[in-house]
Design an enzyme around this catalytic site. Structure first.
Site, PDB file in Angstrom:
ATOM      1  N   SER A  25     -10.711  49.156   5.434  1.00 39.91           N
ATOM      2  CA  SER A  25      -9.588  49.598   4.599  1.00 39.91           C
ATOM      3  C   SER A  25      -8.349  48.729   4.816  1.00 39.91           C
ATOM      4  CB  SER A  25      -9.253  51.060   4.913  1.00 39.91           C
ATOM      5  OG  SER A  25      -9.019  51.219   6.293  1.00 39.91           O
ATOM      6  N   ASP A  26      -7.602  48.547   3.738  1.00 35.89           N
ATOM      7  CA  ASP A  26      -6.357  47.777   3.828  1.00 35.89           C
ATOM      8  C   ASP A  26      -5.351  48.371   2.864  1.00 35.89           C
ATOM      9  OD1 ASP A  26      -6.531  46.489   1.187  1.00 35.89           O
ATOM     10  OD2 ASP A  26      -8.162  45.298   2.012  1.00 35.89           O
ATOM     11  N   TYR A  34     -18.415  48.754   1.313  1.00 32.47           N
ATOM     12  CA  TYR A  34     -18.901  47.369   1.356  1.00 32.47           C
ATOM     13  C   TYR A  34     -20.243  47.274   0.607  1.00 32.47           C
ATOM     14  CZ  TYR A  34     -15.510  45.409   4.728  1.00 32.47           C
ATOM     15  OH  TYR A  34     -14.394  44.910   5.346  1.00 32.47           O
ATOM     16  N   LYS A 220      -6.649  40.511  14.227  1.00 31.26           N
ATOM     17  CA  LYS A 220      -5.924  40.649  12.956  1.00 31.26           C
ATOM     18  C   LYS A 220      -5.675  42.131  12.669  1.00 31.26           C
ATOM     19  CE  LYS A 220      -7.607  39.476   8.706  1.00 31.26           C
ATOM     20  NZ  LYS A 220      -8.276  38.458   7.891  1.00 31.26           N
ATOM     21  N   LYS A 222      -4.119  44.982   9.852  1.00 28.21           N
ATOM     22  CA  LYS A 222      -3.768  45.253   8.459  1.00 28.21           C
ATOM     23  C   LYS A 222      -2.368  45.838   8.384  1.00 28.21           C
ATOM     24  CE  LYS A 222      -7.570  43.966   6.567  1.00 28.21           C
ATOM     25  NZ  LYS A 222      -7.637  42.956   5.516  1.00 28.21           N
ATOM     26  N   ASP A 250      -2.253  40.971   7.866  1.00 25.66           N
ATOM     27  CA  ASP A 250      -2.880  40.813   6.542  1.00 25.66           C
ATOM     28  C   ASP A 250      -2.396  41.931   5.619  1.00 25.66           C
ATOM     29  OD1 ASP A 250      -4.557  40.438   4.397  1.00 25.66           O
ATOM     30  OD2 ASP A 250      -6.433  40.652   5.513  1.00 25.66           O
ATOM     31  N   ASN A 252      -3.013  41.974   2.188  1.00 21.50           N
ATOM     32  CA  ASN A 252      -3.910  42.149   1.035  1.00 21.50           C
ATOM     33  C   ASN A 252      -3.172  42.285  -0.304  1.00 21.50           C
ATOM     34  OD1 ASN A 252      -5.699  43.187   3.493  1.00 21.50           O
ATOM     35  ND2 ASN A 252      -7.034  42.453   1.854  1.00 21.50           N
ATOM     36  N   GLU A 276      -1.265  37.054   5.940  1.00 18.02           N
ATOM     37  CA  GLU A 276      -2.352  36.769   4.992  1.00 18.02           C
ATOM     38  C   GLU A 276      -2.123  37.520   3.680  1.00 18.02           C
ATOM     39  OE1 GLU A 276      -6.133  36.975   6.911  1.00 18.02           O
ATOM     40  OE2 GLU A 276      -7.099  37.870   5.166  1.00 18.02           O
ATOM     41  N   GLU A 305      -9.256  34.569   0.156  1.00 15.00           N
ATOM     42  CA  GLU A 305     -10.405  35.454  -0.059  1.00 15.00           C
ATOM     43  C   GLU A 305     -10.508  35.914  -1.515  1.00 15.00           C
ATOM     44  OE1 GLU A 305      -8.891  38.390   2.893  1.00 15.00           O
ATOM     45  OE2 GLU A 305      -9.487  39.888   1.433  1.00 15.00           O
ATOM     46  N   ASP A 328     -14.171  31.478   1.295  1.00 12.07           N
ATOM     47  CA  ASP A 328     -15.006  32.681   1.252  1.00 12.07           C
ATOM     48  C   ASP A 328     -16.346  32.251   0.651  1.00 12.07           C
ATOM     49  OD1 ASP A 328     -14.594  36.053   0.797  1.00 12.07           O
ATOM     50  OD2 ASP A 328     -16.216  35.027  -0.244  1.00 12.07           O
ATOM     51  N   HIS A 355     -12.555  33.478   5.599  1.00 12.26           N
ATOM     52  CA  HIS A 355     -12.534  34.933   5.448  1.00 12.26           C
ATOM     53  C   HIS A 355     -13.952  35.457   5.621  1.00 12.26           C
ATOM     54  CE1 HIS A 355     -13.074  38.500   2.668  1.00 12.26           C
ATOM     55  NE2 HIS A 355     -12.260  38.938   3.598  1.00 12.26           N
ATOM     56  N   ALA A 356     -14.101  36.575   6.333  1.00 14.43           N
ATOM     57  CA  ALA A 356     -15.441  37.128   6.515  1.00 14.43           C
ATOM     58  C   ALA A 356     -15.439  38.648   6.572  1.00 14.43           C
ATOM     59  CB  ALA A 356     -16.073  36.558   7.784  1.00 14.43           C
ATOM     60  N   GLY A 357     -14.350  39.269   6.088  1.00 11.54           N
ATOM     61  CA  GLY A 357     -14.265  40.732   6.120  1.00 11.54           C
ATOM     62  C   GLY A 357     -15.032  41.361   4.981  1.00 11.54           C
ATOM     63  N   GLU A 386     -13.132  34.359  10.935  1.00 11.08           N
ATOM     64  CA  GLU A 386     -13.032  35.824  11.047  1.00 11.08           C
ATOM     65  C   GLU A 386     -14.391  36.448  11.406  1.00 11.08           C
ATOM     66  OE1 GLU A 386     -11.763  37.805   7.450  1.00 11.08           O
ATOM     67  OE2 GLU A 386     -11.261  39.630   8.556  1.00 11.08           O
TER      68      GLU A 386
END
Ligand SMILES: C[C@H](O)[C@@H](O)CC(=O)C(=O)O
Ligand SMILES: [Mg+2]
Length: 443
Positions: A25-26, A34, A220, A222, A250, A252, A276, A305, A328, A355-357, A386
């Protein structure tokens, strides 16, 4: 085996209910599930080799990407792998510039996500046929061949084919040593898994203390929804990790440009290395203003991303609008387009920090960052990849992290293959996981 023909392409909507526990979550995606549009390409080869690919989404909307993959599949089925890889630039263009389909892009949004899923499967197939993990296929590839996979249309004012070739040839020096170093030590990683926006302070504290015990040194957090919450959470984590470990924040895309500058200035006391996605991912000049305003505070801007394509990365670099390039593996046109971005970043001397979230993103992007270090940048300065600690158990060749470093994958392919049992259980909406959630909702 390159002669084998692609005889079928399937795509499935696979979702994980991560929103139930607020994983991922952000400030803008408060309930992400996901998900992937998961592609399998079958060939007529005797060895029954298949290619697996995916693109990442966060729940609703995955069905639209699935639809786009289906619409493109006629351009793929019937081709041999040899036809594709002997003119990979042409094949990328076939998918991205189809006279009717390009109207719904071009090279952006859903259609580019669909192209990513398909091309990721083709690269996976190619690496499997060669018996190598994708990073090794790239590292061993002749520079001229690598460059022939890139569509330079719209970027030659920033990077010509000859310049790309020169970068790759120059980086041949020391390549063997860097490859050995990676196999021994791995590539540096940072973790986002302690501080998703929906996590409580207690959860954040516990996860951060576990991560420190496991050897993580880069974290990192959020931010962006509420300034007082951000101050409290950043203060908590900075106290826990101490002054010498690295912190990133970050947002977002939560803020307007001036708001971003004011907000981040108030978080400067926690010494984040970067902010970010401070604002709209499309606002290149806005990112340039933010970069300029935050530079005196020692805070860089990271983004990528949700950057549509190589053309936008070109402009971000030309406008000095970012100090960290976040490639990404699933947002842009697969390895082909990421090669262009990696090489442009090298030309502009800006570090790539992927980016890898998301689900599968760690599995895929580790290949690209290994290639970047071994064959392009030759530097680890200010560079890290990440890592998020979710859903790896659903992959046939999950990432291996040792001492907070990505260990290079050894299995042939692009690490996209998922366990069939996991796919079946998480198919949306008919998989058993989703049926159980629907049942609970009715009770
Ligand atoms: C919705 C995703 O979890 C997003 O928050 C990931 C992200 O921004 C990151 O990992 O960076
Ligand atoms: Mg992010």
């Amino acid at each position: 085996m390159q002669e084998s023909k692609i005889i079928n392409l399937t795509v499935r909507d696979v979702r994980f209910p991560t929103s139930l526990e607020q994983h991922g979550s952000d400030a803008m995606h408060t309930d992400p599930d996901y998900s992937v549009a998961y592609v399998v390409i079958e060939t007529d080869s005797d060895s029954a080799v298949k290619g697996y690919g995916l693109t990442f989404t966060v729940g609703r909307g995955t069905e639209i990407v699935v639809c786009a993959v289906k619409a493109l599949s006629a351009l793929v089925v019937g081709k041999t792998l040899k036809e594709i890889v002997s003119d990979f630039r042409g094949f990328y263009r076939l998918l991205s510039s189809d006279g009717q389909m390009r109207w719904i892009g071009p090279e952006k949004g859903v259609i580019q996500l669909a192209i990513a899923a398909i091309l990721n499967a083709v690269w996976d197939l190619w690496a499997r046929v060669e018996g190598k993990p994708l990073w090794k296929l790239l590292v061993d590839m002749d520079p001229a061949k690598l460059v022939s996979c890139i569509d330079f249309r719209y970027i030659t004012d920033a990077l010509t084919e000859q310049e790309a070739l020169d970068i790759l040839v120059k980086a041949k020096t020391g390549q063997k040593n860097r490859e050995e170093q990676m196999l021994k030590e791995g590539y540096p990683a940072y973790t986002t898994s302690c501080a998703w926006l929906g996590y409580s302070d207690q959860q954040l504290t516990q996860l951060c203390s576990d991560a420190l015990a496991q050897g993580w040194t880069k974290f990192k957090v959020k931010v962006g929804a509420d300034l007082q919450d951000d101050i409290r959470r950043c203060s908590l984590i900075r106290k826990m990790i101490g002054p010498n470990n690295t912190l990133m924040i970050d947002a977002n895309q939560r803020w307007d440009v001036n708001e971003a500058i004011t907000w981040v200035t108030k978080l400067a006391e926690f010494h984040p290395l970067w902010i970010e996605e401070p604002t709209s991912p499309d606002d290149i000049l806005g990112h340039a203003s933010i970069s300029k305003a935050l530079a005196p505070l020692g805070i860089g801007v990271a983004t990528g991303e949700q950057c549509h394509n190589r053309v936008m990365f070109k402009q971000f670099l030309q406008a000095s609008a970012l100090q960290f390039v976040q490639i990404d593996s699933c947002r842009v046109g697969s390895v082909n387009e990421n090669l262009a971005i990696i090489l442009m970043a090298a030309k502009f001397n800006v570090p790539v920090c992927p980016h890898a979230g998301g689900v599968g993103l760690c599995e895929l992007v580790q290949h690209l960052i290994l290639f970047d270090y071994i064959s392009v940048s030759a530097s680890l300065n200010n560079r890290m990849c990440e890592y998020v600690d979710h859903l790896h158990e659903h992959f046939k060749s999950p990432t291996i992290i040792r001492n907070a470093q990505y260990m290079p994958p050894k299995d042939p392919g692009y690490s996209c293959e998922m366990l069939e049992d996991s796919v079946q259980k998480h198919l949306y909406p008919q998989g058993e996981v989703w049926r159980a959630i629907e049942q609970q909702g009715k009770q």
